[in-house]
Design an enzyme around this catalytic site. Structure first.
Site, PDB file in Angstrom:
ATOM      1  N   ASP A  65      -6.232  -4.157   4.825  1.00  0.00           N
ATOM      2  CA  ASP A  65      -6.939  -3.458   3.721  1.00  0.00           C
ATOM      3  C   ASP A  65      -8.214  -2.987   4.274  1.00  0.00           C
ATOM      4  O   ASP A  65      -8.905  -3.418   5.390  1.00  0.00           O
ATOM      5  CB  ASP A  65      -8.226  -5.109   3.191  1.00  0.00           C
ATOM      6  CG  ASP A  65      -9.085  -4.057   2.465  1.00  0.00           C
ATOM      7  OD1 ASP A  65      -8.975  -2.707   1.697  1.00  0.00           O
ATOM      8  OD2 ASP A  65     -10.293  -4.704   2.214  1.00  0.00           O
ATOM      9  N   HIS A 119      -3.234  -0.145  -7.678  1.00  0.00           N
ATOM     10  CA  HIS A 119      -5.081   0.344  -7.227  1.00  0.00           C
ATOM     11  C   HIS A 119      -4.869   0.913  -6.454  1.00  0.00           C
ATOM     12  O   HIS A 119      -6.025   2.075  -6.706  1.00  0.00           O
ATOM     13  CB  HIS A 119      -5.118  -2.022  -5.716  1.00  0.00           C
ATOM     14  CG  HIS A 119      -6.539  -1.424  -5.555  1.00  0.00           C
ATOM     15  ND1 HIS A 119      -8.007  -1.346  -6.233  1.00  0.00           N
ATOM     16  CD2 HIS A 119      -7.405  -1.316  -4.327  1.00  0.00           C
ATOM     17  CE1 HIS A 119      -8.775  -0.842  -5.634  1.00  0.00           C
ATOM     18  NE2 HIS A 119      -8.543  -1.532  -4.407  1.00  0.00           N
TER      19      HIS A 119
HETATM   20  C1  HEM Z   1      -7.333   0.939  -0.566  1.00  0.00           C
HETATM   21  C2  HEM Z   1      -7.603  -3.845  -2.022  1.00  0.00           C
HETATM   22  C3  HEM Z   1     -11.642  -3.331  -4.523  1.00  0.00           C
HETATM   23  C4  HEM Z   1     -11.674   1.240  -3.406  1.00  0.00           C
HETATM   24  C5  HEM Z   1      -7.494  -0.567  -0.730  1.00  0.00           C
HETATM   25  C6  HEM Z   1      -6.288  -1.147  -0.465  1.00  0.00           C
HETATM   26  C7  HEM Z   1      -6.066  -2.153  -0.610  1.00  0.00           C
HETATM   27  C8  HEM Z   1      -7.279  -2.821  -1.092  1.00  0.00           C
HETATM   28  C9  HEM Z   1      -5.174  -3.170   0.187  1.00  0.00           C
HETATM   29  C10 HEM Z   1      -5.139  -0.364   0.925  1.00  0.00           C
HETATM   30  C11 HEM Z   1      -5.168   0.117   1.797  1.00  0.00           C
HETATM   31  C12 HEM Z   1      -6.768   0.428   2.021  1.00  0.00           C
HETATM   32  O1  HEM Z   1      -6.630   2.075   2.522  1.00  0.00           O
HETATM   33  O2  HEM Z   1      -7.625  -0.273   2.674  1.00  0.00           O
HETATM   34  C13 HEM Z   1      -8.656  -4.551  -2.831  1.00  0.00           C
HETATM   35  C14 HEM Z   1      -8.671  -5.722  -3.050  1.00  0.00           C
HETATM   36  C15 HEM Z   1     -10.043  -5.702  -3.985  1.00  0.00           C
HETATM   37  C16 HEM Z   1     -10.499  -4.201  -3.869  1.00  0.00           C
HETATM   38  C17 HEM Z   1      -8.120  -7.058  -2.246  1.00  0.00           C
HETATM   39  C18 HEM Z   1     -10.516  -6.441  -4.732  1.00  0.00           C
HETATM   40  C19 HEM Z   1     -10.051  -7.545  -4.841  1.00  0.00           C
HETATM   41  C20 HEM Z   1     -12.128  -2.973  -4.098  1.00  0.00           C
HETATM   42  C21 HEM Z   1     -12.797  -2.410  -5.539  1.00  0.00           C
HETATM   43  C22 HEM Z   1     -12.771  -0.964  -4.870  1.00  0.00           C
HETATM   44  C23 HEM Z   1     -12.183  -0.207  -3.889  1.00  0.00           C
HETATM   45  C24 HEM Z   1     -13.903  -2.798  -6.483  1.00  0.00           C
HETATM   46  C25 HEM Z   1     -13.975   0.358  -5.416  1.00  0.00           C
HETATM   47  C26 HEM Z   1     -14.436   0.763  -6.133  1.00  0.00           C
HETATM   48  C27 HEM Z   1     -11.031   1.318  -2.665  1.00  0.00           C
HETATM   49  C28 HEM Z   1     -10.661   3.017  -2.105  1.00  0.00           C
HETATM   50  C29 HEM Z   1      -9.329   2.655  -1.243  1.00  0.00           C
HETATM   51  C30 HEM Z   1      -9.365   1.391  -1.226  1.00  0.00           C
HETATM   52  C31 HEM Z   1     -11.231   4.006  -1.756  1.00  0.00           C
HETATM   53  C32 HEM Z   1      -8.622   3.855  -0.493  1.00  0.00           C
HETATM   54  C33 HEM Z   1      -7.548   4.170  -1.616  1.00  0.00           C
HETATM   55  C34 HEM Z   1      -6.996   5.361  -0.609  1.00  0.00           C
HETATM   56  O3  HEM Z   1      -7.972   6.517  -0.128  1.00  0.00           O
HETATM   57  O4  HEM Z   1      -6.221   5.570  -0.360  1.00  0.00           O
HETATM   58  N1  HEM Z   1      -8.097  -1.522  -1.172  1.00  0.00           N
HETATM   59  N2  HEM Z   1      -9.709  -3.404  -2.980  1.00  0.00           N
HETATM   60  N3  HEM Z   1     -11.177  -1.321  -4.010  1.00  0.00           N
HETATM   61  N4  HEM Z   1      -9.633   0.959  -2.043  1.00  0.00           N
HETATM   62 FE1  HEM Z   1      -9.607  -1.365  -2.300  1.00  0.00          FE
END
Ligand code: HEM
Length: 298
Positions: free
Chosen positions: A144, A214
């Site tokens: 993450d 996601h």
């Molecule tokens: C990307 C996990 C909630 C926004 C990611 C990634 C993972 C992840 C594994 C891919 C690796 C990375 O780029 O960091 C989670 C989990 C969540 C969660 C387990 C809740 C249980 C959220 C929420 C938001 C969010 C609530 C925004 C409202 C983002 C963004 C990215 C991302 C902006 C980067 C996307 C990109 O540019 O490729 N998240 N996330 N995430 N997440 Fe989450």
């Protein structure tokens, strides 16, 4: 430019603390405590070299409005989202304390010092201790933070208000998620990768990112430019009790959060984030973290 609060821009240490409070008593006592936080931090950092103790204080919309300092443009409250099993509650809060450091004990100690003089004036809605897990993985065991802006310049560009009365301030979004890991672990690794949109071992974006994954939901472009936020989320909890991710992120406005949330919860095109079948938000709120100078002037 005004100084942003210390927990916002630097890469965080391995331990964090997130506390959401409601003010039920004397508001002035609470404000005095908030104003003294950075002085307490300075003393502790001097006494405990290497702890890298950093914190930020932020305020909910209605509490901030009551301080009569004016309102940053478009400061709005978190609203409930989604339907059926995939929902995000709006749980509010007047004051958010976000702490990170290399020492869990100091995060705890700082909170005790912070709360003791105003214990009668507040009700704690949520107190969650996060920790870095494995090589920066969420408990789904996916990395993450891969696409988080990396340099201080890039982070400050995304997170901070650049000019005007509120320069150096930042909007904050918080959601505490509880994971259902038994259900998640019943999926094959390939199926999990389709839910996230990246590979599990090394966090490489899939060639064909599914629209309901996601990453497919939150990697959003407007006028050819990717919407960015600065995330400081960490896993929390116990093995036999509740556990999951404390999601927290900073941005110079609320627009990016809102667009991402609407996309995750099926409110932009009817598709919802498949990750939300395995984790559930139990809190949700927006806050505003003023610059250090503005906090001092309250
Ligand atoms: C990307 C996990 C909630 C926004 C990611 C990634 C993972 C992840 C594994 C891919 C690796 C990375 O780029 O960091 C989670 C989990 C969540 C969660 C387990 C809740 C249980 C959220 C929420 C938001 C969010 C609530 C925004 C409202 C983002 C963004 C990215 C991302 C902006 C980067 C996307 C990109 O540019 O490729 N998240 N996330 N995430 N997440 Fe989450």
């Amino acid at each position: 430019m005004a100084t942003s609060q210390p927990a916002i821009l630097p890469d965080a240490g391995p331990f964090s603390l997130y506390v959401v409070m409601k003010v039920v008593g004397n508001k002035d006592t609470v404000i005095e405590q908030c104003k003294s936080l950075h002085q307490t931090l300075a003393v502790l950092n001097e006494q405990q070299p290497g702890a890298d103790l950093r914190a930020s204080i932020a305020f909910g919309q209605s509490f901030w409005s009551s301080l009569e300092k004016g309102c940053p443009a478009d400061f709005f409250d978190f609203r409930e989202l989604g339907k059926g099993d995939i929902t995000a509650p709006a749980t509010g809060g007047d004051v958010l304390l976000h702490v990170n450091s290399s020492r869990h004990d100091l995060n705890f100690y700082l909170l005790r010092r912070f709360i003791e003089p105003m214990a009668k004036e507040i009700e704690v809605l949520d107190e969650t201790y996060g920790f870095k897990y494995l090589d920066s993985r969420d408990m789904t065991e996916f990395v993450d933070g891969t696409e988080n802006p990396k340099t201080i310049e890039a982070r400050s560009d995304v997170a901070l208000i650049k000019e005007g009365d509120f320069a150096g301030g930042s909007f904050v979004m918080v959601q505490r998620f509880i994971h259902n890991l038994p259900a998640w672990n019943r999926l094959s690794i390939q199926a999990q990768e389709k839910v996230i949109g990246r590979t599990k071992p090394d966090s490489i974006e899939l060639d064909d990112v599914p629209a309901a994954s996601h990453v497919g939901r939150v990697d959003i472009k407007e006028e050819g430019k990717g919407l960015k936020i600065v995330r400081h989320s960490l896993p929390y909890g116990s093995v036999t009790g509740e556990h999951g991710l404390l999601f927290i992120a900073y941005c110079s406005g609320q627009h990016n959060f809102n667009v991402m949330l609407e996309s995750m919860y099926g409110e932009s095109d009817g598709k919802s984030d498949q990750m939300l079948r395995f984790t559930k938000a139990v809190t949700g709120a927006y806050f505003f973290a003023p610059s250090v100078e503005m906090l001092d002037s309250l």
